[in-house]
Scaffold this active site. Structure first.
Site, PDB file in Angstrom:
ATOM      1  N   HIS A   1      13.470  61.553 -24.003  1.00  0.00           N
ATOM      2  CA  HIS A   1      13.469  62.808 -24.763  1.00  0.00           C
ATOM      3  C   HIS A   1      12.741  63.912 -23.984  1.00  0.00           C
ATOM      4  CE1 HIS A   1      15.099  60.796 -28.217  1.00  0.00           C
ATOM      5  NE2 HIS A   1      14.000  60.147 -28.531  1.00  0.00           N
TER       6      HIS A   1
ATOM      7  N   LYS B   1      16.337  62.201 -32.667  1.00  0.00           N
ATOM      8  CA  LYS B   1      17.217  62.151 -33.843  1.00  0.00           C
ATOM      9  C   LYS B   1      18.526  62.915 -33.674  1.00  0.00           C
ATOM     10  CE  LYS B   1      15.803  59.642 -35.965  1.00  0.00           C
ATOM     11  NZ  LYS B   1      15.749  58.222 -35.464  1.00  0.00           N
TER      12      LYS B   1
ATOM     13  N   SER C   1      16.826  64.113 -40.378  1.00  0.00           N
ATOM     14  CA  SER C   1      16.798  62.779 -39.792  1.00  0.00           C
ATOM     15  C   SER C   1      15.394  62.453 -39.252  1.00  0.00           C
ATOM     16  CB  SER C   1      17.831  62.699 -38.668  1.00  0.00           C
ATOM     17  OG  SER C   1      17.884  61.409 -38.116  1.00  0.00           O
TER      18      SER C   1
ATOM     19  N   MET D   1      28.463  49.684 -35.862  1.00  0.00           N
ATOM     20  CA  MET D   1      27.115  49.509 -35.304  1.00  0.00           C
ATOM     21  C   MET D   1      26.140  49.005 -36.368  1.00  0.00           C
ATOM     22  SD  MET D   1      26.728  52.646 -32.528  1.00  0.00           S
ATOM     23  CE  MET D   1      24.934  52.612 -32.502  1.00  0.00           C
TER      24      MET D   1
HETATM   25  P1  A3P Z   1      20.679  60.149 -39.635  1.00  0.00           P
HETATM   26  O1  A3P Z   1      19.201  59.964 -39.837  1.00  0.00           O
HETATM   27  O2  A3P Z   1      21.150  61.499 -40.035  1.00  0.00           O
HETATM   28  O3  A3P Z   1      21.485  59.078 -40.273  1.00  0.00           O
HETATM   29  P2  A3P Z   1      18.511  59.008 -32.530  1.00  0.00           P
HETATM   30  O4  A3P Z   1      19.251  57.810 -32.075  1.00  0.00           O
HETATM   31  O5  A3P Z   1      18.500  60.125 -31.549  1.00  0.00           O
HETATM   32  O6  A3P Z   1      17.163  58.636 -33.053  1.00  0.00           O
HETATM   33  O7  A3P Z   1      19.353  59.624 -33.754  1.00  0.00           O
HETATM   34  C1  A3P Z   1      19.453  58.919 -34.965  1.00  0.00           C
HETATM   35  C2  A3P Z   1      20.542  59.528 -35.801  1.00  0.00           C
HETATM   36  O8  A3P Z   1      21.829  59.178 -35.253  1.00  0.00           O
HETATM   37  C3  A3P Z   1      20.521  58.983 -37.228  1.00  0.00           C
HETATM   38  O9  A3P Z   1      20.972  60.050 -38.066  1.00  0.00           O
HETATM   39  C4  A3P Z   1      21.524  57.846 -37.116  1.00  0.00           C
HETATM   40  O10 A3P Z   1      22.027  57.400 -38.346  1.00  0.00           O
HETATM   41  C5  A3P Z   1      22.590  58.511 -36.251  1.00  0.00           C
HETATM   42  N1  A3P Z   1      23.520  57.549 -35.640  1.00  0.00           N
HETATM   43  C6  A3P Z   1      23.230  56.427 -34.943  1.00  0.00           C
HETATM   44  N2  A3P Z   1      24.356  55.771 -34.595  1.00  0.00           N
HETATM   45  C7  A3P Z   1      25.390  56.504 -35.085  1.00  0.00           C
HETATM   46  C8  A3P Z   1      26.810  56.348 -35.070  1.00  0.00           C
HETATM   47  N3  A3P Z   1      27.406  55.292 -34.497  1.00  0.00           N
HETATM   48  N4  A3P Z   1      27.554  57.302 -35.684  1.00  0.00           N
HETATM   49  C9  A3P Z   1      26.982  58.358 -36.284  1.00  0.00           C
HETATM   50  N5  A3P Z   1      25.651  58.560 -36.338  1.00  0.00           N
HETATM   51  C10 A3P Z   1      24.857  57.639 -35.745  1.00  0.00           C
END
Ligand code: A3P
Length: 278
Positions: free
Chosen positions: A102, A48, A129, A224
């Site tokens: 991870h 996350k 998150s 995205m």
């Molecule tokens: P939130 O839950 O705070 O929205 P991972 O990919 O490591 O699982 O992390 C997921 C987090 O990255 C989520 O955070 C997601 O919304 C955020 N995320 C994914 N793409 C993003 C982007 N283009 N810009 C900003 N945050 C992004």
């Protein structure tokens, strides 16, 4: 309701989701015996922290700014999920392989030529998150307890991939290694094209300023999110809010106090700092 523990198994001491493989022993051997190639590129993170974002950026950098409808986990697969049904076997991918993981520094397959991009995020937003992501798996596969309890087990490292501070600080120690690039989610939020430029230089990939700007535009949260099917697992979405500071909507004074003394304290004198506000 009552919390049901999501089952995990230990891979060299790190709790890994049981759902990643029907055969933990085989996965252990897979990771330990993984044959790196000199042009492998690893995206590494604590869950996350912006992994999906980095996966998309990297994929576009290696594909001339193309936006793909294919699932992100097919394009940039996860090392420790390679023995799961329907997931690519990383061993058979053509070079250069883009891989995400991870795993902690001591467990990840290492070789001099390989490049490692570590992405870290402020732990308050990570905890929130993580909580929302676990909840999104539904009561059977994820977490259905209260936020306050999740915050507690997060601080104790009783979640998948263990203690946040340990994970991040182990990688932070290697931030100046020539094959490691240590990035922060908040920096990407504040200057995406500048950070993509940095990534391209680290990867020794000559990319035009136009392509960098195009990728930066296509990798904003808003852009995205237009391609959400690509970023959806069997239910849970990998994109949720994408902001700095959502923790303020969750943290009670009590949780904040414990975070200071149990999580933030570990960062003191390490030089590692985070932005907690947009
Ligand atoms: P939130 O839950 O705070 O929205 P991972 O990919 O490591 O699982 O992390 C997921 C987090 O990255 C989520 O955070 C997601 O919304 C955020 N995320 C994914 N793409 C993003 C982007 N283009 N810009 C900003 N945050 C992004």
């Amino acid at each position: 309701g009552e919390w049901t523990s999501p089952s995990s198994f230990a891979l060299n001491g790190i709790p890994i989701p049981r759902m990643f493989t029907p055969d933990p022993a085989a996965l252990h051997d897979y990771v330990v015996n993984f044959q790196t190639r000199v042009d492998d590129v690893f995206i590494v993170s604590y869950p996350k922290s912006g992994t999906t974002w980095m996966q998309e950026i990297l994929w576009q950098l290696y594909n001339n700014g193309e936006v793909s409808k294919r699932k992100i986990f097919e394009r940039v697969p996860m090392l420790e999920r390679a023995l799961d049904n329907g997931r690519p076997d990383v061993r058979t991918l053509p070079s250069p392989r883009l891989i995400h993981s991870h795993l902690t520094y001591d467990v990840i397959p290492k070789a001099e030529g390989c490049k490692y991009m570590y992405i870290a995020r402020n732990p308050k937003d990570v905890a929130v998150s993580f909580y929302e992501f676990m909840k999104a798996h539904g009561p059977s596969g994820g977490y259905n307890g209260p936020w306050e309890f999740f915050a507690r087990i997060f601080m104790e490292g009783k979640v998948f991939y263990g203690l946040w501070n340990k994970h991040v600080l182990e990688w932070w120690k290697h931030k100046d290694d020539s094959n490691v690039l240590f990035l922060k989610y908040e920096d990407l939020k504040k200057d995406l094209s500048g950070n993509i430029q940095l990534i391209a230089e680290f990867l020794e990939k000559p990319v035009s300023a136009d392509t960098i700007n195009k990728i930066a535009h296509q990798c904003t949260f808003k852009e995205m999110a237009k391609n959400m099917a690509t970023f959806t697992l069997d239910g849970p979405k990998l994109l949720r809010k994408g902001e700095i500071g959502d923790w303020k909507n969750y943290f009670t004074p009590d949780i904040a106090k414990h975070f200071e003394s149990e999580v933030m304290k570990e960062l003191m004198d390490t030089g590692l700092t985070f932005d907690f506000e947009a």
